[in-house]
Design an enzyme around this catalytic site. Structure first.
Site, mmCIF file in Angstrom:
data_model
loop_
_atom_site.group_PDB
_atom_site.id
_atom_site.type_symbol
_atom_site.label_atom_id
_atom_site.label_comp_id
_atom_site.label_asym_id
_atom_site.label_seq_id
_atom_site.Cartn_x
_atom_site.Cartn_y
_atom_site.Cartn_z
ATOM 1 N N ARG A 23 50.672 30.085 72.085
ATOM 2 C CA ARG A 23 51.338 31.118 72.878
ATOM 3 C C ARG A 23 52.792 31.306 72.484
ATOM 4 N NH1 ARG A 23 49.643 33.301 77.118
ATOM 5 N NH2 ARG A 23 48.072 31.692 77.447
ATOM 6 N N GLU A 85 38.108 35.505 79.895
ATOM 7 C CA GLU A 85 38.677 36.740 79.375
ATOM 8 C C GLU A 85 37.860 37.237 78.186
ATOM 9 O OE1 GLU A 85 42.956 38.399 77.640
ATOM 10 O OE2 GLU A 85 42.707 36.285 78.149
#
Length: 997
Positions: A23, A85
């Site tokens: 990330r 997701e």
């Protein structure tokens, strides 16, 4: 990803699914690159919360997304949020045209596909947590696991990008951006994948674009060559284009401005980009000015002029201000501060770009040299010393970083010793290090040829010519790209930084500074003219360019001693004398404006690969009988007296035949069918006296592009075009095919239909077709119904603009994939019925009778452009526009609208600034056609309803004054109201209607 587009178009969004381990590193760099490339990017963020918050955030982003980038990393599957997701993303892909790009970051795709390695361990860990968390977990766990594993397998099976163990992340990220550009069919301005030190300038300029002067503003980005001016301008353009109605980025402004066609190419590009891809040929500067004024009417435009050099160019820019709408902005980049100051006088806002400070210089250099910000310990000191010699110049840092990448310590030390001998200010000598690193003379000669003659030329054309010069250009071009000496843009054009091009030319000049006849290549007009007029040519000269506009007459004998000449550009030059001693090693002859009526038989053409004789005086090509076996491209466009060309048997390997706007050409020889295994392109655009195409044209098995646009005298088309099994582009716009159809219809009515094919057709297309242009061909519904099509499974783009059709032709029902469709200016078109998955992008500009765009395919269509459609009242699943008197009571009550009972008798006269027309009609209401209205009396915050005038694209909230009596609409403040475009609207008595934001 979503790039801000024109406000009238449906925008595209993309989501990014990532693991926590990437990330703040790789994914953050990828995110920055995507934003810099002009994508509006959603990045999921586990820090926003858990449970319902992140689930709602993801659910909101994915359905509106056009594409998703899924970054599979080592710890990806350890997050159930990522897995959930992914399930949603793949479900979206299965039910729509959502594009998914998997990125495998130090992960083997087979581990993702089969859930082995870290992915298998992560799933086992999730199972253990399920066991510990609740009783009776088996059923829920099996359901959850099944969804995850199916989504992982499906994603891993897609074509994606894999980062190898020793791969460079910067190159990898740039590859991802390029893949997305291709897959999303979106053009953007290419910028380096890793940028440092430009954020402050980019943010400052972006703020000026949005908060600067309300009139037409001009900004100058000033700085030395190689400092990053163009990169900053491109980044600003990519980020802010969506806030304007249109935009254009004109590269190499100064060089193009001073070119043989002057300002016209710039005018043509500007018009094309402002009119969303509609190309216009400009005959004169005055015509260009008038066309640009019309194109810019009513539009806020963002215009960037890259590399402006001289006073007259700035004068031209300042004179353009009156063409633009208020709020438009012009950005120029320049190295010349003096003339900017001379014109400043508060007219031009200036931003100076300075060199990079030491820390940022080191960071940029390391990214190019090592592929990351960190560097091996034994290279740290060497890297600092190299950076210190670059003076903070981004171009030098990039070129030297790419050159030293992967090199040994000894090479680094040797390079430093060379740098010590070069003055701090001598940028070109520093860049020359990369040229000297080329491993063989073939690559060096390739670089010099490109620097002198091929910058801006098509890569495939360049490869074709230089391959016959023995340079192995495919490999050579890649070698130049790796060292940062060359790039290839989206249009397949060769690009080179101006400083690098100057460096290459200086290498040639320095070998004999004052003796141009000893140069290997002559590119300057003055040097070429002096050598030819003085008859001082030598065998050293391999390439010569002379753009002449003064009608200079030269002797052919001036070329006699240039026995090694390969590349010759002598535009608008008159040669006298015989050609027997003319150079015999020519590969490329470019002779625009050739005054000869035919090429003499003693002119040795046997080794030529390309003959480009546009705007010539030729009446016929050649009387010779020798076979031109090397010739691949023959371009005789704009030759007004050309009546024909010889039998194609002497051109057995011809690949491209270009005869645009040869107004005297009446026929193409039947022997063209002999080129069935070689001819790839035939361009006859604008040959207005051409009566027919030879039937043998259908034998051209490898022909990919056939262009007959504007051939207005054609009285027939080949009936068996479906036999052309490789044809991908067929452009026939501007021909009265409707007349040909009526002639065919009359002829067939006189004879009985054949038994084996009672529904015979007058025109057919091959299944390989990708682009079809039949715009302004006067084709009716009946004519389209008689066009036979094998299933057009490859079709990607159709243009039927300007035809008198009322509905979509039947063959659209058989399309297997989404296409780009242009139906603009079809005056009789009333309804567009879109089948599911059939249309990707729809343009219906100025369809004055169009009322509805409907069908299941509307929701899947990424772009609908409907400006100037005054009668349009519905786009399915988007909006419905109807008189307020027709709004049913239940809907009105749900939306808490009052006073509707007073509107039926209210008629208003509306003025539409887009069409400059007055129109009468009742007051209109606009609402979402797919809104699920709540029960009466409940909260109506999800309803969208606005008062709307017919002909206006943006609804507004207002109070009505009619005949002195006030009719008020009380709209609840919690309703979503669209943004307001201020306009002037008059009642039938001439009273102004007051509008409020």
């Amino acid at each position: 990803m979503k790039r801000g587009g024109n406000p009238a178009a449906f925008e595209e969004i993309g989501a990014n699914c990532v693991g926590k381990d990437t990330r703040w590193t790789f994914t953050d760099h990828l995110y920055t690159a995507l934003v810099g490339a002009g994508f509006r990017t959603f990045r999921d963020n586990e820090e926003i919360g858990r449970g319902e918050e992140i689930e709602l955030e993801i659910k909101k982003s994915i359905p509106g997304s056009r594409s998703s980038v899924v970054v599979f990393s080592e710890n990806y599957a350890s997050s159930r949020w990522c897995l959930d997701e992914l399930v949603m993303i793949m479900e979206r892909r299965r039910t729509s045209k959502h594009m998914v790009l998997p990125v495998f970051y130090h992960v083997d795709p087979s581990d993702v596909r089969h859930q082995t390695g870290s992915f298998g361990k992560a799933l086992a860990g999730h199972e253990e947590r399920f066991k510990a968390g609740k009783r009776g977990f088996e059923e829920e766990w099996m359901k959850r696991r099944k969804g995850w594993t199916e989504a992982l397998k499906e994603a891993a099976d897609l074509a994606g990008n894999v980062l190898e163990a020793k791969g460079y992340e910067t190159k990898f990220i740039q590859d991802i951006v390029e893949v997305l550009e291709v897959k999303l069919s979106r053009t953007h301005l290419s910028i380096p994948g890793y940028l440092v030190g430009i954020d402050n300038q980019v943010n400052s300029i972006s703020s000026w674009l949005h908060n600067g002067p309300s009139d037409v503003g001009i900004m100058s980005i000033w700085g030395m060559g190689g400092i990053g001016k163009t990169t900053i301008a491109k980044r600003v353009f990519n980020l802010n284009l969506g806030s304007f109605d249109a935009g254009s980025f004109l590269s190499d402004f100064a060089q193009t401005f001073k070119g043989s066609r002057g300002v016209r190419p710039l005018q043509e590009q500007l018009i094309s980009e402002i009119l969303v891809g509609k190309k216009r040929k400009i005959r004169s500067v005055d015509e260009g000015i008038e066309t640009i004024r019309k194109a810019m009417s009513g539009k806020r435009v963002l215009l960037v002029l890259d590399d402006v050099e001289e006073n007259d160019q700035v004068d031209a820019i300042l004179g353009m201000q009156n063409w633009f709408c208020p709020g438009s902005k012009i950005i120029i980049t320049t190295r010349n501060q003096q003339f900017i100051k001379a014109h400043r006088a508060d007219k031009i806002h200036m931003v100076e770009v300075d060199t990079l400070p030491g820390t940022l210089s080191f960071k940029l250099f390391c990214w190019h040299a090592f592929g990351e910000e960190d560097q091996p310990e034994n290279y740290t000191y060497l890297a600092y010393r190299v950076v210190a010699r670059c003076g903070g110049l981004p171009l030098a840092l990039r070129i030297l970083g790419l050159y030293l990448s992967g090199q040994s310590v000894d090479v680094w030390k040797s390079t430093l010793e060379m740098l010590k001998t070069i003055p701090e200010s001598d940028i070109q000598k520093k860049l020359e290090i990369s040229y000297n690193s080329l491993k063989n003379d073939l690559d060096k000669n390739l670089f010099l040829d490109i620097a002198c003659f091929f910058v801006g030329e098509d890569k495939d054309l360049t490869v074709m010519i230089l391959n016959k010069c023995g340079f192995y250009p495919v490999c050579g071009i890649e070698n130049l790209k790796v060292r940062g000496l060359l790039s290839v843009d989206r249009s397949n054009k060769l690009r080179m930084h101006q400083l690098i091009q100057q460096m290459g030319r200086e290498i040639i000049r320095q070998k004999a500074p004052n003796e141009p006849w000893k140069h290997s290549r002559l590119w300057r007009h003055e040097d070429s003219l002096n050598v030819l007029e003085g008859n001082t040519g030598t065998r050293a000269i391999q390439g010569l360019k002379l753009d002449n506009w003064d009608e200079v007459e030269l002797e052919t004998s001036a070329f006699t001693r240039m026995s090694e000449l390969r590349l010759l550009f002598i535009n608008y030059v008159k040669l006298t004398g015989g050609y027997k001693m003319f150079p015999k090693k020519l590969r490329w002859l470019c002779w625009h404006g050739c005054p000869l009526e035919f090429i003499p038989t003693d002119f040795y053409l046997e080794r030529l690969v390309v003959i480009d004789m546009c705007n010539s005086n030729l009446t016929r090509f050649w009387n010779g009988t020798k076979v031109l076996g090397f010739l691949k491209i023959l371009n005789l466009s704009y030759s007004p007296h050309l009546t024909g060309i010889p039998e194609f048997s002497i051109l057995p390997n011809l690949e491209r035949l270009i005869l645009k706007e040869c107004y005297s050409l009446v026929e193409v020889h039947e022997s063209i069918g002999d080129l069935e295994t070689s001819l790839l392109l035939l361009n006859l655009k604008g040959c207005k006296r051409l009566r027919k195409l030879p039937r043998t044209i259908c034998r051209l098995k490898v022909l990919k592009t056939l262009i007959i646009s504007g051939c207005s005298s054609l009285d027939q088309l080949p009936g068996e075009m479906k036999m052309m099994e490789s044809l991908k582009e067929f452009l026939a716009d501007g021909i009265d095919l409707g007349l040909l159809f009526r002639t065919w219809k009359e002829e067939t009515s006189r004879r009985p239909a054949p038994r084996e094919n009672p529904q015979h057709t007058w025109l057919s297309f091959p299944h390989s077709l990708r682009e079809l242009r039949l715009d302004y061909c006067n084709l009716s519904d009946e004519a389209f119904s008689k066009i036979g099509c094998i299933k057009l499974s490859a079709l990607e783009e159709i243009n039927l603009s300007g035809n008198p059709i009322s509905v979509l032709p039947d063959f659209f029902k058989g399309l297997s994939g989404p296409i780009r469709l242009d139906l603009s200016s079809c005056p009789k078109l009333q309804r567009v019925e879109m089948q599911s998955g059939s249309i990707y992008d729809l343009k219906v500009f100025c369809c004055t009778s169009l009322e509805r765009i409907c069908g299941p395919g509307v929701e899947e269509c990424y772009g609908v452009y409907a400006w100037g459609c005054e009668k349009l009242v519905e786009i399915a699943n988007r909006f419905v526009l109807e008189p307020l008197e027709d709004v049913d009571a239940e809907t009105a009550n749900c939306l808490q609208l009052y006073g509707l009972q007073s509107t039926p008798d209210t008629e208003v006269t509306m003025y539409n600034t887009k069409t400059d027309a007055l129109r009468k009609g009742p007051i209109q209401g606009l609402y979402q056609s797919d809104t699920k209205f709540p029960a009466a009396g409940s909260n109506a915050r999800d309803g969208i309803f606005s008062v709307f005038f017919p002909g206006w694209e943006i609804p507004s909230w207002f109070e009505i004054k009619s005949d002195g009596d006030s009719v008020s609409f009380v709209l609840p403040p919690n309703l979503k109201i669209h943004s307001l475009h201020v306009c002037s609207v008059y009642t039938k008595n001439g009273l102004t209607w007051d509008e409020y934001n």
